[in-house]
Scaffold this active site. Structure first.
Site, PDB file in Angstrom:
ATOM      1  N   ARG A 117      37.253  36.906  41.984  1.00 22.17           N
ATOM      2  CA  ARG A 117      37.846  37.921  41.093  1.00 22.17           C
ATOM      3  C   ARG A 117      36.771  38.318  40.108  1.00 22.17           C
ATOM      4  NH1 ARG A 117      43.574  38.075  37.945  1.00 22.17           N
ATOM      5  NH2 ARG A 117      44.137  38.675  40.067  1.00 22.17           N
ATOM      6  N   HIS A 144      42.877  45.698  44.598  1.00 19.46           N
ATOM      7  CA  HIS A 144      43.546  44.384  44.575  1.00 19.46           C
ATOM      8  C   HIS A 144      44.288  44.196  45.909  1.00 19.46           C
ATOM      9  CE1 HIS A 144      45.111  40.749  43.112  1.00 19.46           C
ATOM     10  NE2 HIS A 144      45.958  41.162  42.195  1.00 19.46           N
ATOM     11  N   GLN A 147      47.167  41.470  46.614  1.00 21.88           N
ATOM     12  CA  GLN A 147      48.461  41.789  45.997  1.00 21.88           C
ATOM     13  C   GLN A 147      49.291  42.676  46.915  1.00 21.88           C
ATOM     14  OE1 GLN A 147      49.846  40.847  42.856  1.00 21.88           O
ATOM     15  NE2 GLN A 147      51.617  41.684  43.908  1.00 21.88           N
ATOM     16  N   ASP A 235      52.558  49.183  37.014  1.00 26.89           N
ATOM     17  CA  ASP A 235      51.645  48.105  36.615  1.00 26.89           C
ATOM     18  C   ASP A 235      51.364  48.297  35.127  1.00 26.89           C
ATOM     19  OD1 ASP A 235      49.826  45.996  36.645  1.00 26.89           O
ATOM     20  OD2 ASP A 235      48.230  47.122  37.644  1.00 26.89           O
ATOM     21  N   CYS A 276      53.275  44.067  40.213  1.00 23.52           N
ATOM     22  CA  CYS A 276      52.452  42.926  40.625  1.00 23.52           C
ATOM     23  C   CYS A 276      52.484  41.792  39.617  1.00 23.52           C
ATOM     24  CB  CYS A 276      51.019  43.375  40.872  1.00 23.52           C
ATOM     25  SG  CYS A 276      50.189  44.001  39.393  1.00 23.52           S
ATOM     26  N   ARG A 304      52.522  36.238  47.341  1.00 23.99           N
ATOM     27  CA  ARG A 304      51.068  36.080  47.247  1.00 23.99           C
ATOM     28  C   ARG A 304      50.652  34.842  48.030  1.00 23.99           C
ATOM     29  NH1 ARG A 304      48.326  38.392  43.031  1.00 23.99           N
ATOM     30  NH2 ARG A 304      46.520  37.687  44.234  1.00 23.99           N
TER      31      ARG A 304
HETATM   32  N1   CP Z   1      49.137  39.896  40.147  1.00 22.37           N
HETATM   33  C1   CP Z   1      48.082  39.111  39.866  1.00 22.37           C
HETATM   34  O1   CP Z   1      47.029  39.212  40.469  1.00 22.37           O
HETATM   35  O2   CP Z   1      48.301  38.209  38.879  1.00 22.37           O
HETATM   36  P1   CP Z   1      47.214  37.264  38.172  1.00 22.37           P
HETATM   37  O3   CP Z   1      46.341  38.146  37.336  1.00 22.37           O
HETATM   38  O4   CP Z   1      48.045  36.318  37.366  1.00 22.37           O
HETATM   39  O5   CP Z   1      46.428  36.562  39.234  1.00 22.37           O
HETATM   40  N1  NVA Z   2      45.744  46.369  36.935  1.00 19.50           N
HETATM   41  C1  NVA Z   2      45.811  45.001  36.461  1.00 19.50           C
HETATM   42  C2  NVA Z   2      46.312  44.108  37.542  1.00 19.50           C
HETATM   43  C3  NVA Z   2      46.464  42.654  37.152  1.00 19.50           C
HETATM   44  C4  NVA Z   2      46.914  41.786  38.286  1.00 19.50           C
HETATM   45  C5  NVA Z   2      44.444  44.566  35.970  1.00 19.50           C
HETATM   46  O1  NVA Z   2      43.445  44.836  36.655  1.00 19.50           O
HETATM   47  O2  NVA Z   2      44.364  43.978  34.894  1.00 19.50           O
END
Ligand code: CP
Ligand code: NVA
Length: 318
Positions: A117, A144, A147, A235, A276, A304
């Protein structure tokens, strides 16, 4: 399965939904659902009957915070017999000047798979280019995919195949929205984006979905956009990569796109509400909708785990 150009080893990176073959995405969704069904009612720590990750070491690297991604990958790998290490990018030399390519080569000597990540998509792509083990995209500023694989599992469990359905994305055309557009192209559904022009979705993702025959509409009026929807998705208004200084402006711009009972009333009576998570309750969506009968947000979180188990198996060819 592709082979690494130097090593000749079998490996598949899972970097994005639009760059993964359609039939392989389909097979991963089916496997995720089968693996989920096989575990119904078991305590979470029960090993799966099959242990395809036995002897495999998985590195989970986070340069941004995470609850779901971190825990679901960790639990999923362990259920399949794998071992995991959760690493913070800032505690590694990676966060202190070591190059991504050297990090990729070093990690490949220790572990069998890297989940990353990160911020810039280029970091992920460079890791994948230089790693001799599979790399999974655990979220970048740009997309992502894990997700949305979980979200496809979720939609199918509740309403069947998403093909031909109308999904509405309300709010910021962000990384999660991009992966929904990629999925629209791969799984054959239509997507209507509603949000302010300055936060429009990624043009290449829109083009991808359209090139696969999906209808993508951009509609500024959220109630018009929501009309006849099979699912309404949103989101957070401020993503992890967005500057804090943008918060107030984004809130002002995005307030009309809050998913609330008025918007849900425009959708089909059996439309799902999806998010998400993490959510900011009563900002992008009201608690009434989040906790209401059409909401499947916690199924998305659970899935997930199951979707990523299928992704891990696909990457490792096991
Ligand atoms: N939806 C998601 O990726 O959550 P986290 O940021 O908690 O991993
Ligand atoms: N769009 C959000 C998703 C988190 C899972 C971010 O990137 O922070």
């Amino acid at each position: 399965m592709p082979r690494h150009p130097e090593k000749g080893t079998e490996m598949s990176h899972f970097l994005d939904i639009h760059t993964t073959p359609q039939d392989e995405l389909r097979a991963m969704i089916d496997q995720a659902r089968a693996m989920k069904n096989a575990r119904q009612g078991l305590p979470k720590g029960t090993p799966d009957a099959e242990q395809p990750l036995a002897g495999r070491m998985i590195a989970l690297i986070f340069e941004k915070p995470s609850t779901r991604t971190r825990i679901s990958f960790d639990v999923g790998a362990r259920q399949m017999g794998g071992q995991t290490m959760v690493l913070s990018g800032k505690d590694m030399q990676l966060g202190h000047g070591e190059s991504i390519s050297d990090t990729a080569r070093v990690l490949s000597r220790y572990v069998d798979l890297i989940m990353l990540r990160t911020f810039d998509e280029a970091t992920l792509l460079e890791m994948a280019e230089h790693a001799t083990v599979p790399v999974i995209n655990g979220l970048t500023d740009a997309s992502h995919p894990c997700q949305i694989m979980a979200d496809i599992v979720t939609y199918e469990e509740h309403r069947g195949a998403p093909g031909g359905r109308k999904f509405v994305w309300s709010g910021d055309g962000n990384n999660v929205c991009t992966s929904w557009l990629h999925a629209a192209g791969q799984f054959g559904f239509d997507l209507t984006f509603t949000g302010p022009e300055t936060l429009d979705p990624d043009a290449k993702a829109v083009e991808f979905a359209r090139s696969r025959g999906s209808r993508v509409d951009i509609v500024r009026d959220p109630l018009v956009a929501a009309h006849g929807a099979d699912a309404i998705v949103t989101d957070t208004w401020v993503s992890m990569h967005d500057p804090e200084s943008a918060r107030e402006r984004r809130h002002n711009q995005l307030r009309p796109y809050q998913v609330n009972s008025r918007m849900m009333a425009e959708a089909k009576p059996d439309a799902l509400f999806m998010h998400c998570l993490p959510a900011h309750r009563n900002e992008e969506a009201t608690s009434e909708v989040m906790d209401g009968p059409q909401s499947v947000i916690f199924d998305e979180s659970e899935n997930r785990l199951h979707a990523q188990k299928a992704i891990l198996r696909w990457c490792l060819g096991v």
